[in-house]
Design a protein around this motif. Sequence first.
Motif, short mmCIF file in Angstrom:
data_model
loop_
_atom_site.label_atom_id
_atom_site.label_comp_id
_atom_site.label_asym_id
_atom_site.label_seq_id
_atom_site.Cartn_x
_atom_site.Cartn_y
_atom_site.Cartn_z
N MET A 169 0.96 -1.15 -0.03
CA MET A 169 0.10 0.07 0.09
C MET A 169 0.82 1.21 0.20
O MET A 169 1.68 1.53 0.98
N PRO A 170 0.75 2.09 -1.04
CA PRO A 170 1.62 3.25 -1.12
C PRO A 170 1.37 4.14 0.10
O PRO A 170 0.25 4.17 0.91
N HIS A 171 2.38 4.88 0.43
CA HIS A 171 2.66 6.07 1.48
C HIS A 171 1.15 6.95 1.39
O HIS A 171 0.42 7.19 2.52
N LEU A 203 -6.12 6.18 4.44
CA LEU A 203 -6.83 5.52 5.30
C LEU A 203 -6.73 5.94 6.89
O LEU A 203 -7.68 5.76 7.38
N LEU A 204 -5.64 6.37 7.31
CA LEU A 204 -5.83 6.97 8.64
C LEU A 204 -6.49 8.19 8.71
O LEU A 204 -7.23 8.45 9.85
N ASP A 205 -6.56 9.05 7.89
CA ASP A 205 -7.48 10.34 7.80
C ASP A 205 -9.05 9.80 7.98
O ASP A 205 -9.73 10.35 8.80
N GLU A 244 7.54 4.91 3.70
CA GLU A 244 7.38 4.92 2.49
C GLU A 244 6.64 3.91 1.48
O GLU A 244 5.94 4.12 0.74
N ASP A 245 6.72 2.58 2.14
CA ASP A 245 6.04 1.58 1.61
C ASP A 245 4.57 1.63 2.10
O ASP A 245 3.87 0.59 1.68
N GLY A 246 4.23 2.45 3.11
CA GLY A 246 2.91 2.53 3.46
C GLY A 246 2.53 1.39 4.58
O GLY A 246 1.30 1.48 4.99
N ARG A 247 3.43 0.63 5.10
CA ARG A 247 3.18 -0.58 5.87
C ARG A 247 3.08 -0.21 7.11
O ARG A 247 2.59 -0.83 8.26
N GLN A 279 -16.14 15.35 34.58
CA GLN A 279 -14.80 15.97 34.46
C GLN A 279 -14.62 16.12 32.93
O GLN A 279 -14.45 15.07 32.03
N THR A 280 -13.84 17.13 32.54
CA THR A 280 -13.12 17.19 31.15
C THR A 280 -11.46 17.21 31.34
O THR A 280 -10.96 17.33 32.43
N TYR A 281 -11.01 16.87 30.16
CA TYR A 281 -9.52 16.42 30.29
C TYR A 281 -9.05 16.77 28.87
O TYR A 281 -9.86 16.90 27.92
N ARG A 282 -7.75 17.08 28.86
CA ARG A 282 -6.98 17.51 27.42
C ARG A 282 -5.64 17.00 27.63
O ARG A 282 -4.88 17.61 28.58
N LEU A 283 -5.25 16.00 26.73
CA LEU A 283 -3.67 15.60 27.02
C LEU A 283 -3.19 15.16 25.46
O LEU A 283 -4.10 14.77 24.56
N PRO A 284 -1.87 15.25 25.45
CA PRO A 284 -1.31 14.50 24.15
C PRO A 284 -1.52 13.27 24.06
O PRO A 284 -1.38 12.54 25.31
N ALA A 285 -1.32 12.66 22.88
CA ALA A 285 -1.38 11.14 22.80
C ALA A 285 -0.70 10.81 21.46
O ALA A 285 -0.57 11.52 20.63
N GLY A 286 -0.31 9.52 21.49
CA GLY A 286 0.15 8.97 19.94
C GLY A 286 -0.34 7.43 19.88
O GLY A 286 -0.51 6.87 20.75
N THR A 287 -0.47 7.24 18.66
CA THR A 287 -0.58 5.87 18.25
C THR A 287 0.26 5.23 16.93
O THR A 287 0.69 6.20 15.95
N PHE A 288 0.38 4.17 16.90
CA PHE A 288 1.22 3.50 15.90
C PHE A 288 0.59 2.39 15.27
O PHE A 288 -0.45 1.86 15.94
N PHE A 289 0.64 2.38 14.04
CA PHE A 289 -0.10 1.43 13.14
C PHE A 289 0.74 0.39 12.23
O PHE A 289 1.89 0.82 11.91
N ASP A 290 0.26 -0.69 12.09
CA ASP A 290 0.55 -1.67 10.90
C ASP A 290 -0.40 -1.50 9.94
O ASP A 290 -1.79 -1.64 10.21
N ILE A 291 -0.18 -1.48 8.64
CA ILE A 291 -1.13 -1.52 7.63
C ILE A 291 -0.81 -2.78 6.92
O ILE A 291 0.04 -3.09 6.47
N ARG A 292 -1.98 -3.54 6.55
CA ARG A 292 -1.95 -4.67 5.69
C ARG A 292 -3.10 -5.05 4.81
O ARG A 292 -4.35 -4.87 5.17
N GLU A 293 -3.00 -4.89 3.27
CA GLU A 293 -3.86 -5.17 2.43
C GLU A 293 -5.02 -4.03 2.56
O GLU A 293 -6.17 -4.25 2.33
#
Length: 136
Positions: A1-3, A9-11, A73-76, A101-115
């Motif tokens: 899957m291209p970049h 997909l993630l959008d 670059e390979d999109g994987r 209660q309300t909250y606001r904090l930074p976060a991050g996610t890692f993904f593997d992409i297949r097919e």
Amino acid sequence: MPHAATLKLLDAYYAAFNAGDTAAMLELVTDDIAHDVNQGERRQGKALFAAFNDHMTRCYKEELSDIVIFASEDGRRAAAEFIVSGTYLVTDEGLPPAAGQTYRLPAGTFFDIREGRIARITTYYNLQEWIAQVGA
């Protein structure tokens, strides 16, 4: 899957998240999705991912902003960082009592992409910062 396809997909994944459309999120993941969150064990498969989303929808109302997505670059492989703004709706087991209660904090996610689908989601955030913000 291209970049570019991975970025698209993630959008779509994050647009579905912000719309509260968990059915659309499920369409974007593989049947054997591996889902890791900060605390707890890996959930494997769509059924457990769906159950997690149902639980989160019940306990929290969240919106992600300032989303920046990176892809190999390979999109994987990909990653995203963002700000989580939320409201704690219903007490989650093992966590402080919910009282809107309300909250606001930074976060991050890692993904593997297949097919053309998301095969792994690994999310990190500072749980102690979240607990401090909800007033524990």
